[in-house]
Design a protein around this motif. Structure first.
Motif, PDB file in Angstrom:
ATOM      1  N   ILE A  15       7.007 -15.504  -9.114  1.00  0.00           N
ATOM      2  CA  ILE A  15       6.077 -14.437  -8.744  1.00  0.00           C
ATOM      3  C   ILE A  15       6.858 -13.137  -8.623  1.00  0.00           C
ATOM      4  O   ILE A  15       7.718 -12.981  -7.755  1.00  0.00           O
ATOM      5  N   PRO A  16       6.617 -12.163  -9.466  1.00  0.00           N
ATOM      6  CA  PRO A  16       7.324 -10.889  -9.364  1.00  0.00           C
ATOM      7  C   PRO A  16       6.857 -10.110  -8.152  1.00  0.00           C
ATOM      8  O   PRO A  16       5.669 -10.068  -7.856  1.00  0.00           O
ATOM      9  N   THR A  17       7.808  -9.525  -7.420  1.00  0.00           N
ATOM     10  CA  THR A  17       7.471  -8.711  -6.264  1.00  0.00           C
ATOM     11  C   THR A  17       7.679  -7.258  -6.625  1.00  0.00           C
ATOM     12  O   THR A  17       8.732  -6.880  -7.146  1.00  0.00           O
ATOM     13  N   LEU A  18       6.715  -6.435  -6.333  1.00  0.00           N
ATOM     14  CA  LEU A  18       6.775  -5.021  -6.704  1.00  0.00           C
ATOM     15  C   LEU A  18       7.248  -4.194  -5.530  1.00  0.00           C
ATOM     16  O   LEU A  18       7.109  -4.576  -4.372  1.00  0.00           O
ATOM     17  N   GLY A  19       7.776  -3.033  -5.817  1.00  0.00           N
ATOM     18  CA  GLY A  19       8.209  -2.143  -4.766  1.00  0.00           C
ATOM     19  C   GLY A  19       7.029  -1.563  -4.021  1.00  0.00           C
ATOM     20  O   GLY A  19       5.903  -1.551  -4.505  1.00  0.00           O
ATOM     21  N   ALA A  20       7.310  -1.048  -2.801  1.00  0.00           N
ATOM     22  CA  ALA A  20       6.236  -0.502  -1.975  1.00  0.00           C
ATOM     23  C   ALA A  20       5.543   0.660  -2.662  1.00  0.00           C
ATOM     24  O   ALA A  20       4.384   0.946  -2.421  1.00  0.00           O
ATOM     25  N   ALA A  21       6.285   1.352  -3.555  1.00  0.00           N
ATOM     26  CA  ALA A  21       5.702   2.506  -4.238  1.00  0.00           C
ATOM     27  C   ALA A  21       4.733   2.088  -5.338  1.00  0.00           C
ATOM     28  O   ALA A  21       3.933   2.891  -5.794  1.00  0.00           O
ATOM     29  N   ASP A  22       4.830   0.859  -5.771  1.00  0.00           N
ATOM     30  CA  ASP A  22       3.989   0.373  -6.864  1.00  0.00           C
ATOM     31  C   ASP A  22       3.297  -0.935  -6.471  1.00  0.00           C
ATOM     32  O   ASP A  22       3.577  -1.987  -7.039  1.00  0.00           O
ATOM     33  N   PRO A  23       2.402  -0.897  -5.516  1.00  0.00           N
ATOM     34  CA  PRO A  23       1.741  -2.135  -5.096  1.00  0.00           C
ATOM     35  C   PRO A  23       0.707  -2.578  -6.117  1.00  0.00           C
ATOM     36  O   PRO A  23       0.254  -1.792  -6.955  1.00  0.00           O
ATOM     37  N   VAL A  24       0.347  -3.830  -6.057  1.00  0.00           N
ATOM     38  CA  VAL A  24      -0.843  -4.289  -6.774  1.00  0.00           C
ATOM     39  C   VAL A  24      -2.034  -3.797  -5.968  1.00  0.00           C
ATOM     40  O   VAL A  24      -2.064  -3.922  -4.746  1.00  0.00           O
ATOM     41  N   LYS A  25      -3.011  -3.205  -6.655  1.00  0.00           N
ATOM     42  CA  LYS A  25      -4.176  -2.630  -5.973  1.00  0.00           C
ATOM     43  C   LYS A  25      -5.385  -3.533  -6.142  1.00  0.00           C
ATOM     44  O   LYS A  25      -5.809  -3.790  -7.267  1.00  0.00           O
ATOM     45  N   MET A  26      -5.941  -4.023  -5.020  1.00  0.00           N
ATOM     46  CA  MET A  26      -7.210  -4.743  -5.098  1.00  0.00           C
ATOM     47  C   MET A  26      -8.329  -3.727  -4.926  1.00  0.00           C
ATOM     48  O   MET A  26      -8.480  -3.124  -3.864  1.00  0.00           O
ATOM     49  N   SER A  27      -9.106  -3.537  -5.978  1.00  0.00           N
ATOM     50  CA  SER A  27     -10.187  -2.565  -5.941  1.00  0.00           C
ATOM     51  C   SER A  27     -11.349  -3.081  -5.110  1.00  0.00           C
ATOM     52  O   SER A  27     -11.368  -4.239  -4.684  1.00  0.00           O
ATOM     53  N   THR A  28     -12.344  -2.237  -4.892  1.00  0.00           N
ATOM     54  CA  THR A  28     -13.520  -2.648  -4.121  1.00  0.00           C
ATOM     55  C   THR A  28     -14.331  -3.714  -4.843  1.00  0.00           C
ATOM     56  O   THR A  28     -15.145  -4.393  -4.231  1.00  0.00           O
ATOM     57  N   SER A  29     -14.088  -3.890  -6.126  1.00  0.00           N
ATOM     58  CA  SER A  29     -14.743  -4.971  -6.868  1.00  0.00           C
ATOM     59  C   SER A  29     -13.848  -6.198  -6.978  1.00  0.00           C
ATOM     60  O   SER A  29     -14.102  -7.114  -7.753  1.00  0.00           O
ATOM     61  N   ALA A  30     -12.753  -6.203  -6.185  1.00  0.00           N
ATOM     62  CA  ALA A  30     -11.847  -7.348  -6.067  1.00  0.00           C
ATOM     63  C   ALA A  30     -11.075  -7.650  -7.345  1.00  0.00           C
ATOM     64  O   ALA A  30     -10.722  -8.794  -7.606  1.00  0.00           O
ATOM     65  N   ILE A  31     -10.792  -6.618  -8.143  1.00  0.00           N
ATOM     66  CA  ILE A  31      -9.920  -6.780  -9.297  1.00  0.00           C
ATOM     67  C   ILE A  31      -8.517  -6.361  -8.880  1.00  0.00           C
ATOM     68  O   ILE A  31      -8.327  -5.318  -8.259  1.00  0.00           O
ATOM     69  N   CYS A  32      -7.526  -7.183  -9.212  1.00  0.00           N
ATOM     70  CA  CYS A  32      -6.140  -6.873  -8.881  1.00  0.00           C
ATOM     71  C   CYS A  32      -5.527  -6.036 -10.007  1.00  0.00           C
ATOM     72  O   CYS A  32      -5.147  -6.569 -11.053  1.00  0.00           O
ATOM     73  N   HIS A  33      -5.461  -4.727  -9.797  1.00  0.00           N
ATOM     74  CA  HIS A  33      -4.924  -3.818 -10.809  1.00  0.00           C
ATOM     75  C   HIS A  33      -3.416  -3.676 -10.629  1.00  0.00           C
ATOM     76  O   HIS A  33      -2.922  -3.470  -9.527  1.00  0.00           O
TER      77      HIS A  33
END
Length: 253
Positions: A15-33
């Protein structure tokens, strides 16, 4: 030896871990961008997560292929083939009784039991409570089984991913009362889903039933095996092999 040790799933998933500056974003429609994705920069209202796996386990959905750094997390896990004698076969399981797992708990004494605390946690929109503040009545929920959105809590069941009766037949019959109650209220084993889907599923395991949304199958299976491992459920070799094959099928595509 427990089921997940036998098939060595979770230990081999990178599982790749991203830096705090580049988080995975869960949108209000629950898509992990994911960073690099077509909609990443445009997603302004979101919950940040350090990895795609964390986002998925919080109820999010896989992004489409080509979504930057998240592609690595969607690649097929390298699984070890289980041997026929690597799994303990469950002994006779007696007579299942739902009451042996207790009801929804209210461990913090705030009058909101597990069902309503989970609904409040999973809602992606404003929540409306009952007059006494003990029950969630309205919100916005993304049903991972169907992919549909619900606003009325009454339309939802809180489903045990690993059903209680299924767990009973795979070792829970020998558990202490405290462990059964903990299992029944563990949020890692719970989803808020359409009542009809929960009732259609019943006590079925993944070999008999999978969610309507095919895009959720891999996540469903991985969490199923994670819960099974966590609680030490046991499986006959043939069943373990079949679940192993299903994980490979659903998670390598």
């Amino acid at each position: 030896m427990s089921f997940l040790r036998a098939i060595a799933i979770s230990a081999t998933i990178a599982i790749p871990t991203l830096g705090a500056a580049d988080p995975v974003k869960m949108s209000t429609s629950a898509i992990c961008h994911c960073p690099g994705g077509a909609y990443y920069a445009r997603t302004k209202n979101f919950h940040p997560f350090p990895s795609i796996q964390a986002c998925l386990e919080a109820g999010g959905r896989h992004p489409k292929k080509g979504q930057g750094a998240c592609e690595l997390a969607s690649s097929a896990p390298a699984l070890s083939q289980p041997t026929a004698n690597a799994v303990i076969v469950s002994a006779g399981n007696g007579s299942y009784d739902r009451d042996l797992f207790g009801g929804w708990a209210d461990d913090d004494g705030d009058c909101q039991n597990t069902r309503h605390e989970l609904l409040a946690e999973l809602s992606t929109g404003p929540i409306r409570y009952s007059g006494d503040g003990c029950r969630v009545e309205r919100g916005r929920w993304n049903d991972p089984y169907s992919g549909r959105i619900h606003l009325d809590a009454a339309a939802l069941d809180v489903d045990h991913l690993v059903p209680l009766a299924y767990a009973w037949g795979h070792g829970a019959n020998a558990w202490a009362e405290e462990k059964r109650r903990r299992f029944a209220n563990d949020p890692v084993n719970l989803f808020a889903v359409e009542a009809s889907a929960n009732r259609q599923k019943g006590a079925s395991g993944p070999l008999e039933w999978l969610p309507e949304d095919a895009g959720f199958h891999c996540q469903y299976l991985l969490r199923f095996t994670r819960v099974s491992e966590s609680y030490g459920l046991t499986f006959p070799p043939g069943e373990a092999d079949a679940i192993y094959g299903l994980v490979r099928e659903k998670c390598e595509n």
